[in-house]
Structure formats: structure tokens, C-alpha cells
Design a protein around this motif. Structure first.
Motif, PDB file in Angstrom:
ATOM      1  N   LYS A 118     -43.208  17.914  19.259  1.00 45.81           N
ATOM      2  CA  LYS A 118     -44.426  18.742  19.196  1.00 45.81           C
ATOM      3  C   LYS A 118     -45.299  18.249  18.049  1.00 45.81           C
ATOM      4  CE  LYS A 118     -41.800  22.900  20.553  1.00 45.81           C
ATOM      5  NZ  LYS A 118     -41.517  24.322  20.230  1.00 45.81           N
ATOM      6  N   ASP A 157     -50.477  26.400  24.102  1.00 47.59           N
ATOM      7  CA  ASP A 157     -50.241  26.486  25.550  1.00 47.59           C
ATOM      8  C   ASP A 157     -49.486  25.261  26.069  1.00 47.59           C
ATOM      9  OD1 ASP A 157     -51.449  28.927  25.636  1.00 47.59           O
ATOM     10  OD2 ASP A 157     -53.349  28.233  26.478  1.00 47.59           O
ATOM     11  N   GLY A 158     -48.484  24.810  25.311  1.00 52.31           N
ATOM     12  CA  GLY A 158     -47.667  23.685  25.752  1.00 52.31           C
ATOM     13  C   GLY A 158     -48.351  22.333  25.585  1.00 52.31           C
ATOM     14  N   GLN A 179     -47.188  18.469  23.344  1.00 53.03           N
ATOM     15  CA  GLN A 179     -45.721  18.500  23.403  1.00 53.03           C
ATOM     16  C   GLN A 179     -45.222  17.532  24.451  1.00 53.03           C
ATOM     17  OE1 GLN A 179     -43.679  22.178  23.936  1.00 53.03           O
ATOM     18  NE2 GLN A 179     -45.031  23.293  22.549  1.00 53.03           N
ATOM     19  N   GLU A 227     -37.776  19.020  17.960  1.00 53.42           N
ATOM     20  CA  GLU A 227     -36.873  20.174  18.029  1.00 53.42           C
ATOM     21  C   GLU A 227     -35.811  19.929  19.068  1.00 53.42           C
ATOM     22  OE1 GLU A 227     -40.215  23.584  17.619  1.00 53.42           O
ATOM     23  OE2 GLU A 227     -38.564  24.021  18.995  1.00 53.42           O
ATOM     24  N   LYS A 228     -34.624  20.348  18.785  1.00 53.23           N
ATOM     25  CA  LYS A 228     -33.575  20.283  19.799  1.00 53.23           C
ATOM     26  C   LYS A 228     -33.948  21.225  20.941  1.00 53.23           C
ATOM     27  CE  LYS A 228     -28.537  20.666  20.060  1.00 53.23           C
ATOM     28  NZ  LYS A 228     -28.354  19.336  20.639  1.00 53.23           N
ATOM     29  N   LEU A 249     -33.239  23.945  23.284  1.00 47.71           N
ATOM     30  CA  LEU A 249     -32.239  25.011  23.238  1.00 47.71           C
ATOM     31  C   LEU A 249     -32.069  25.642  24.620  1.00 47.71           C
ATOM     32  CD1 LEU A 249     -33.417  26.684  19.896  1.00 47.71           C
ATOM     33  CD2 LEU A 249     -31.492  25.115  20.235  1.00 47.71           C
ATOM     34  N   GLU A 266     -37.352  34.792  26.587  1.00 47.08           N
ATOM     35  CA  GLU A 266     -38.302  34.668  25.479  1.00 47.08           C
ATOM     36  C   GLU A 266     -38.916  36.027  25.207  1.00 47.08           C
ATOM     37  OE1 GLU A 266     -40.708  31.077  25.062  1.00 47.08           O
ATOM     38  OE2 GLU A 266     -40.016  30.478  27.046  1.00 47.08           O
ATOM     39  N   ASN A 291     -39.287  30.991  17.254  1.00 50.44           N
ATOM     40  CA  ASN A 291     -39.956  29.803  17.780  1.00 50.44           C
ATOM     41  C   ASN A 291     -41.194  29.481  16.952  1.00 50.44           C
ATOM     42  OD1 ASN A 291     -41.059  27.740  19.359  1.00 50.44           O
ATOM     43  ND2 ASN A 291     -42.000  29.174  20.787  1.00 50.44           N
ATOM     44  N   GLU A 292     -42.193  30.344  17.012  1.00 57.81           N
ATOM     45  CA  GLU A 292     -43.420  30.082  16.246  1.00 57.81           C
ATOM     46  C   GLU A 292     -44.140  31.391  15.955  1.00 57.81           C
ATOM     47  OE1 GLU A 292     -46.388  27.797  18.289  1.00 57.81           O
ATOM     48  OE2 GLU A 292     -46.284  29.017  20.081  1.00 57.81           O
TER      49      GLU A 292
END
Ligand code: ADP
Ligand code: MG
Length: 401
Positions: free
Chosen positions: A153, A160-161, A164, A188-189, A191, A196, A274-275
Motif C-alpha cells: 500500500k 477506496d483500495g 494498493q 502488510e501481511k 490476514l 470487517e 486496519n486504518e
């Protein structure tokens, strides 16, 4: 004036509130402020923006335009932002002469995934295993292997993705990093997500914090598609844990205003942050229709120094995001190969269903992936809200959830 709640230091209704940014979040903030008796000035360079059209005044200038910032500070009793990528220096400049919330330093943390993760760690909030890739040399660092398959990322400006890429191997990582422009990134791994959720808190100048009920969110292609409240798959203990973590982050950031924290619930039931967004959030839009105090009311209250009370969910709610894709009909045998024309969806059909409220943001051009509006379905029971939302989704050609 003093009351049982203490002296009234709230902003006088003869004064204005200001907002940086002209998007739909700003538009809904403007509406909430106007309902509460305030006039709002919007600073936004775009001449035709959702919030600019709703505001009592539109200052059409760049966010760092010194004259526009001075004009905003002179007119307004307090200023907020509706998008997280507002230059922090604009907030700092304004803060020299007018109260600004959230504080520039907190917005700067949320603008940058590496700083955000540092903040999670410092506050003792679990997040995904990750590495910061500041330059090409970092791609060879020994910790990378353990993070694959992962998500690369960009450290800043992703939403909105966008910004990434999913990467499974070191070669894919190198390729994706170049494709993203070789800018600083976080790897980021990936997961195993079970669900969510998000938590929206509002914190006042005095440190008092209230929160909305926990939202359960479904994303499609990295974009929020559906929010359900009450969260159907979250028990009370986990919800309380998420709220406590969000409140801890607000405290750590010395936050004033509305803050949203997105969490993953992993396959083993554990919670991972997450964020964060330093503003109201798409997953909180349902609160306009389903709560006695919405996330935008909370933004007004924190900004204007009005009392914060815990919002009460008076209806179960399902929110469906309406992206520009809905304006482009799927090709049929007759239209195959032709350039399709965008057309407004048949709103009358969904509005004929019980408990549906349609929110459109006043954007004239429908583009794929663009957030054009949302609809909220409310009902006395979650099952009824969900049943109607599924019907509405069917009418619009949205997939079931
Ligand atoms: P954005 O700023 O675009 O919202 P996010 O970091 O929230 O970016 O990622 C968008 C979505 O991608 C998330 O809501 C989630 O569905 C998925 N995602 C992001 N990070 C991970 C991860 N580490 N593991 C699994 N899925 C992820
Ligand atoms: Mg997100």
C-alpha cells in the motif's frame, strides 16, 4: 450562560463554521450544521462540488491559498476538515487565528500508513504485521519473506483500495512497487479476515468521548459496499473491545472531533486495527437516519463546543453505497458492442420499499467507482432492514450480501 453541564462556551449562532474540502462528507456536515443553526463556509478549489453547492458561502481557492485561509479564519469561529489529505499546513496556518479540529498533528498521522502503524503500536493497539518500504533497498530486507503473501500500500494518498496491490512473491513485490511509482509504501501481511467493522468516536476539547454503535462493513474491490448496524456477527464483548481501542487511539492523538477506526476481525476471532480516518466515515452514514445524533451532528458539536451525548440507535439499519457503476447499464444482446450512455437508476422503484432513504451527493458526472450517493434502510428489527435492503439491491442490480 451556565447550566448543569457547566459554562456554555459553545459557538454563537451568529458566527460561522468552516470546512476544508467540498466532497460528500463536507456536504453532510454542512447540512447538519445548518440544521443546528450555523452558517457554513466551504473552502474548495472545484467550482462544482457537493459541499460547495450546499454551503452558505463557497471560497473557491486552493487549500494553501493564503488569502482564502485568512478569509476563512476571519469569517469562522471554528474550522474542520472533511477529507484526510488536506495539507496539514493549511490546518496549522488556520490554527494560528481560529480553533481548528481535528488537530493538524493527528491528521498527519492518519495521512500516512507508516505513521499510523507507529501510532497503533505506541498506543498498544494490535495491527497487521508490516514493513515500511521507504526506498528500493528495503525490498531486500530479511523480514519481507514473512509478510508474503501481502498487500503493498502506498504510505500516503491511497483510498477506496487505490494505491494498493496484492503481492505473493518477492518478484511481484518489486514489480508492484515500481507500478505504484516507487513511492514510500507499507507492505502488510495478508490476514485471514472473518469480518470487517469500524468504530466512530467523537472526542470533545475536554476529553469526553462518545461513540456510535459498532458498524459491520462489507467491501467489494476495496470499496465499502454495505454497512450493517447492529453488527450481525459481533458479540458485545468484542464490540466493547473495539470501542475501547478506538477511544484509546483518540486519546493518544489528543484528538478533538470525529475519528473512525477500521478493524479486522480475524478467522481466530481476534481484533486488529486496519486504518483510521480523521473525520466522519462512509460507514457512519447510516447514523443520519438510524441514530438520534448522527456522526455529522457529532462533528458539529465537537467543533462548536456543544455537549456530547452518546448517540442512541433507534432503528436497525443497512446502508448501501451507490457507485457511479449503477449509471452504466449492463450490456444486453441488443446493446453489445455499442458505447453505452449513462442513465440515472430507477429510484422510484427502491423508494417504493418501506424504510428506504436515498441520499444523493449532487455529483453531475457518474463515473465507475465514484461515490454518487447511498441509501439507508431502517426498520424496527435487523432482519426486516436486511430483507428490504436485499430487495433494494436487487432492484438496482447490486449483488446480495
Ligand atoms: P483504503 O484506504 O483504500 O480503504 P484499506 O487499507 O482499508 O485501504 O484496504 C481496503 C480493503 O482491503 C480493506 O477494507 C480490506 O477488505 C482489504 N485489506 C486491506 N489490508 C488487508 C490485509 N492486511 N489483509 C487482508 N485484507 C486487507
Ligand atoms: Mg479502508
Amino acid at each position: 450562560m451556565t447550566s448543569a453541564a457547566g459554562p456554555d462556551r459553545s459557538v454563537d449562532r451568529s458566527r460561522w463554521l468552516g470546512v476544508l474540502g467540498g466532497g460528500q462528507l463536507g456536504r453532510m456536515f454542512v447540512h447538519a450544521a445548518q440544521v443546528q443553526g450555523y452558517s457554513v463556509a466551504v473552502l474548495e478549489p472545484d467550482p462544482g462540488s457537493p459541499a460547495g453547492a450546499a454551503g452558505d458561502a463557497h471560497l473557491q481557492a486552493g487549500y494553501l491559498d493564503a488569502a482564502a485561509l485568512a478569509a476563512l479564519a476571519a469569517r469562522c469561529a471554528a474550522v474542520t476538515t472533511e477529507f484526510e489529505n488536506v495539507p496539514a499546513d493549511a490546518l496549522r496556518t488556520l490554527a494560528l487565528s481560529v480553533p481548528v479540529s481535528p488537530p493538524a498533528a493527528a491528521v498527519e498521522v492518519c495521512q500516512h500508513r507508516a505513521r499510523e502503524k507507529q501510532c497503533f503500536a505506541a498506543a498498544g493497539v494490535p495491527c497487521a504485521p508490516h514493513a515500511v518500504l521507504a526506498s528500493v533497498g528495503d525490498l531486500d530486507s530479511p523480514q519481507i519473506g514473512a509478510l508474503l503473501p501481502g498487500l503493498l500500500k502506498t504510505a500516503s494518498l491511497g483510498y477506496d483500495g487505490k494505491g494498493q496491490a496484492a503481492v505473493a512473491t518477492a518478484a511481484e513485490l518489486a514489480q508492484a512497487w515500481t507500478a505504484l511509482g516507487g513511492v514510500p509504501c507499507v507492505l502488510e501481511k495478508r490476514l485471514p479476515l472473518r469480518h470487517e467493522i469500524s468504530v466512530i468516536v467523537a472526542r470533545g476539547l475536554d476529553g469526553l468521548t462518545v461513540h456510535l454503535p459498532v458498524q459491520q462493513n462489507l467491501h467489494r474491490d476495496g470499496v465499502l459496499a454495505v454497512t450493517q448496524v447492529p453488527a450481525p456477527d459481533v458479540d458485545a464483548a468484542l464490540a466493547a473491545q473495539a470501542v475501547a481501542l478506538a477511544e484509546r487511539l483518540a486519546r493518544a492523538l489528543d484528538y478533538v472531533g470525529v475519528l473512525c477506526v477500521e478493524f479486522f476481525i480475524l478467522a481466530d476471532g481476534t481484533l486488529v486495527a486496519n486504518e483510521m480516518a480523521p473525520r466522519p466515515h462512509n460507514s457512519g452514514h447510516y447514523s443520519i437516519d438510524a441514530c438520534d445524533v448522527s456522526q455529522f451532528d457529532l462533528q458539529v458539536r465537537t467543533l462548536a463546543g456543544l455537549p456530547l451525548v452518546a448517540p442512541r440507535l433507534h432503528s436497525a439499519a443497512v446502508m448501501l453505497n451507490l457507485l457511479g457503476d449503477l449509471w452504466w447499464p449492463a450490456a444486453t444482446a441488443e446493446t453489445a458492442g455499442l458505447q453505452p450512455e449513462p442513465r440515472e437508476p430507477d429510484w422510484a422503484q427502491v423508494l417504493a420499499l418501506p424504510g428506504v432513504r436515498l441520499h444523493l451527493y449532487g455529483k453531475t458526472e457518474a463515473r465507475r467507482g465514484r461515490k454518487m450517493g447511498h441509501l439507508t434502510v431502517t426498520a424496527a428489527q435487523p432482519e426486516a432492514a436486511r430483507a428490504v435492503a436485499l430487495q433494494a439491491a436487487g432492484c438496482l442490480g447490486l449483488p446480495p450480501f
